[in-house]
Motif scaffolding. Structure first.
Motif, PDB file in Angstrom:
ATOM      1  N   HIS A   1       4.632   7.000  -9.205  1.00 14.20           N
ATOM      2  CA  HIS A   1       3.194   6.327  -8.598  1.00 14.20           C
ATOM      3  C   HIS A   1       2.835   5.157  -8.802  1.00 14.20           C
ATOM      4  O   HIS A   1       2.293   4.587  -8.053  1.00 14.20           O
ATOM      5  N   TRP A   2       3.148   4.648 -10.105  1.00 14.72           N
ATOM      6  CA  TRP A   2       2.857   3.271 -10.380  1.00 14.72           C
ATOM      7  C   TRP A   2       3.507   2.322  -9.719  1.00 14.72           C
ATOM      8  O   TRP A   2       2.985   1.230  -9.031  1.00 14.72           O
TER       9      TRP A   2
ATOM     10  N   ALA B   1       5.851  11.566 -17.430  1.00 19.10           N
ATOM     11  CA  ALA B   1       6.217  10.153 -17.433  1.00 19.10           C
ATOM     12  C   ALA B   1       6.773   9.779 -16.267  1.00 19.10           C
ATOM     13  O   ALA B   1       6.561   8.754 -15.574  1.00 19.10           O
ATOM     14  N   PRO B   2       7.963  10.356 -15.703  1.00 27.00           N
ATOM     15  CA  PRO B   2       8.739   9.890 -14.562  1.00 27.00           C
ATOM     16  C   PRO B   2       7.940   9.835 -13.244  1.00 27.00           C
ATOM     17  O   PRO B   2       7.984   8.963 -12.469  1.00 27.00           O
ATOM     18  N   SER B   3       7.182  10.945 -13.390  1.00 30.17           N
ATOM     19  CA  SER B   3       6.266  11.001 -11.987  1.00 30.17           C
ATOM     20  C   SER B   3       5.199   9.954 -12.213  1.00 30.17           C
ATOM     21  O   SER B   3       4.681   9.458 -10.997  1.00 30.17           O
TER      22      SER B   3
ATOM     23  N   ARG C   1       4.901   2.469  -6.440  1.00 29.58           N
ATOM     24  CA  ARG C   1       4.425   2.805  -5.234  1.00 29.58           C
ATOM     25  C   ARG C   1       3.209   2.065  -5.023  1.00 29.58           C
ATOM     26  O   ARG C   1       2.893   1.476  -3.873  1.00 29.58           O
ATOM     27  N   TRP C   2       2.326   2.387  -6.176  1.00 29.75           N
ATOM     28  CA  TRP C   2       0.968   1.615  -6.177  1.00 29.75           C
ATOM     29  C   TRP C   2       1.265   0.187  -6.051  1.00 29.75           C
ATOM     30  O   TRP C   2       0.595  -0.767  -5.265  1.00 29.75           O
ATOM     31  N   ARG C   3       2.138  -0.382  -6.827  1.00 32.81           N
ATOM     32  CA  ARG C   3       2.412  -1.765  -7.176  1.00 32.81           C
ATOM     33  C   ARG C   3       3.111  -2.330  -5.702  1.00 32.81           C
ATOM     34  O   ARG C   3       2.704  -3.219  -5.452  1.00 32.81           O
ATOM     35  N   SER C   4       3.944  -1.355  -5.308  1.00 32.39           N
ATOM     36  CA  SER C   4       4.577  -2.000  -3.956  1.00 32.39           C
ATOM     37  C   SER C   4       3.356  -2.034  -2.694  1.00 32.39           C
ATOM     38  O   SER C   4       3.412  -3.117  -1.785  1.00 32.39           O
ATOM     39  N   ARG C   5       2.570  -1.119  -2.814  1.00 27.76           N
ATOM     40  CA  ARG C   5       1.289  -1.110  -1.602  1.00 27.76           C
ATOM     41  C   ARG C   5       0.577  -2.402  -1.960  1.00 27.76           C
ATOM     42  O   ARG C   5       0.011  -3.147  -1.056  1.00 27.76           O
ATOM     43  N   ALA C   6       0.204  -2.405  -3.136  1.00 32.38           N
ATOM     44  CA  ALA C   6      -0.753  -3.696  -3.516  1.00 32.38           C
ATOM     45  C   ALA C   6      -0.234  -4.989  -3.383  1.00 32.38           C
ATOM     46  O   ALA C   6      -0.789  -5.913  -2.571  1.00 32.38           O
ATOM     47  N   GLU C   7       1.223  -5.285  -3.378  1.00 28.27           N
ATOM     48  CA  GLU C   7       1.735  -6.539  -3.090  1.00 28.27           C
ATOM     49  C   GLU C   7       1.845  -6.464  -1.598  1.00 28.27           C
ATOM     50  O   GLU C   7       1.759  -7.730  -0.971  1.00 28.27           O
ATOM     51  N   GLN C   8       2.135  -5.586  -1.089  1.00 23.13           N
ATOM     52  CA  GLN C   8       2.096  -5.627   0.643  1.00 23.13           C
ATOM     53  C   GLN C   8       0.864  -6.061   1.061  1.00 23.13           C
ATOM     54  O   GLN C   8       0.621  -6.774   2.184  1.00 23.13           O
ATOM     55  N   LEU C   9      -0.161  -5.668   0.657  1.00 22.71           N
ATOM     56  CA  LEU C   9      -1.714  -5.860   0.881  1.00 22.71           C
ATOM     57  C   LEU C   9      -1.775  -7.574   0.801  1.00 22.71           C
ATOM     58  O   LEU C   9      -2.648  -8.033   1.485  1.00 22.71           O
ATOM     59  N   GLU C  10      -1.504  -8.026  -0.420  1.00 21.99           N
ATOM     60  CA  GLU C  10      -1.483  -9.128  -0.961  1.00 21.99           C
ATOM     61  C   GLU C  10      -0.943 -10.136   0.453  1.00 21.99           C
ATOM     62  O   GLU C  10      -1.279 -11.297   0.654  1.00 21.99           O
ATOM     63  N   TRP C  11       0.299  -9.798   1.048  1.00 21.53           N
ATOM     64  CA  TRP C  11       1.008 -10.585   2.028  1.00 21.53           C
ATOM     65  C   TRP C  11       0.321 -10.264   3.342  1.00 21.53           C
ATOM     66  O   TRP C  11       0.132 -11.452   3.891  1.00 21.53           O
TER      67      TRP C  11
END
Length: 351
Positions: free
Chosen positions: A338-339, A332-334, A341-351
């Motif tokens: 990962h989730w 669960a912690p891993s 990090r994925w959200r962070s990258r997704a938000e950066q791409l949206e910007w």
């Protein structure tokens, strides 16, 4: 298969430590005390390859903790309606024991780490419908623990086996100081025991009441197995090996039960399984579990007159439930990281 590191010495100590109390109880026809003697003998598992001055400290602490857990379990059972805790009470109380004992074991730096043995001992005794006299039960547990202590230092009789042993050295070994980072890790890991034991016990109780099987605490024991390890992969491997080893161990137990052994022969088998478990536990967990499974269930069959097939059935289902929960808690912690990090990258791409 890991290398042999004096495992035969540890295995002999533990086998003798459980054989002598149990065969004595068989001789005096007091098998109602066998479960307390068996858990008291778990004292010998600790301090595996430590020098004598450290081993005596480790085993004294482990013995005191085990006797305390057994005392709490039998008092809790006596105060419960019917003389035994109901399944939900066992889940709640054992979850607290899983957390508290993991903290104590960590603060004392006991090895094996974790609260697996304390979970097993508390829940098994608390669920017993017929409790022996409290004083006799505690005497059996404490006497068995004391025997394990004596066996642990017995090798000092031979000059070639002696390690430095003075009271100053023992007092120094007694003092343990954990750093701030160690304490932080300890408290975080203790939450894993709280979560894994609680979820596994809850699921096992719900499923057990629906399908008609018991021993929910076996799931709680299996759930904390993956929490011990040097890496996530190692911990997941332990969970998988717990299931596979249980399957093979149940087949071994079925063969033993088929010959309908007498009580004294059951004790011999228990000691042999204890020897095998300690020979293998630090080298190959799957093979060790093949020995641990019949060891645990034969201890139950020695005391309680139950259908062996019911035990085989319950052990398999509870182990699967518990191991899956334990692996989930480990991953669960891993997965969460990962989730994020994925959200962070997704938000950066949206910007």
């Amino acid at each position: 298969m890991g290398p042999l590191r004096n495992d035969h010495q540890v295995a002999v100590r533990c086998a003798v430590g459980v054989f002598v109390p149990l065969i004595t109880l068989v001789a005096v026809n007091r098998l109602d005390l066998a479960i307390f003697a068996s858990f008291g003998a778990f004292t010998g598992i600790y301090g595996r390859n430590e020098p004598h001055r450290q081993r005596i400290v480790t085993q004294v602490r482990a013995g005191l903790l085990m006797v305390g857990v057994l005392f709490a379990a039998t008092v809790g059972a006596r105060l419960s309606p019917g003389g035994a805790m109901d399944p939900w009470a066992i889940v709640g109380a054992t979850t607290l024991v899983a957390w508290a004992c993991s903290v104590v074991v960590g603060l004392w730096r006991l090895r094996p780490s974790g609260s697996l043995f304390q979970i097993f001992a508390f829940a098994a005794v608390a669920s017993m419908p017929h409790q022996p006299p409290l004083g006799e039960a505690m005497l059996a547990a404490a006497g068995s623990a004391a025997l394990s202590l004596a066996i642990g230092v017995a090798s000092r009789v031979h000059p070639s086996r002696r390690t430095p042993f003075t009271w100053d050295a023992v007092r120094a070994a007694w003092r343990i100081r954990l750093g701030a980072e160690e304490r932080k890790v300890l408290w975080l890991e203790s939450l894993g025991y709280l979560i894994a034991a609680g979820i596994a016990g809850t699921l096992a109780t719900i499923v057990g009441q629906s399908l008609g099987f018991g021993h929910n605490y076996w799931a709680m024991v299996a759930a904390v197995v993956p929490l011990v390890g040097h890496s996530t992969r190692h911990r997941v491997d332990r969970g998988v090996q717990r299931i596979l080893g249980t399957v093979v161990g149940l087949a071994v137990l079925a063969g033993i039960v088929a010959i309908r052994p007498a009580a004294w022969l059951m004790v011999v088998f228990i000691a042999a399984c204890q020897f095998g478990a300690e020979m293998l536990i630090a080298r190959q967990y799957f093979l060790a579990q093949v020995c641990v499974t019949p060891l645990a269930l034969m201890s139950t069959l020695l005391v309680a007159h139950v259908n062996p097939l019911d035990l085989l059935h319950d052990r398999f289902i509870d182990t699967v439930i518990g191991a899956i929960v334990g692996v989930f808690v480990v991953l669960a912690p891993s997965v969460w990281r990962h989730w994020i990090r994925w959200r962070s990258r997704a938000e950066q791409l949206e910007w």
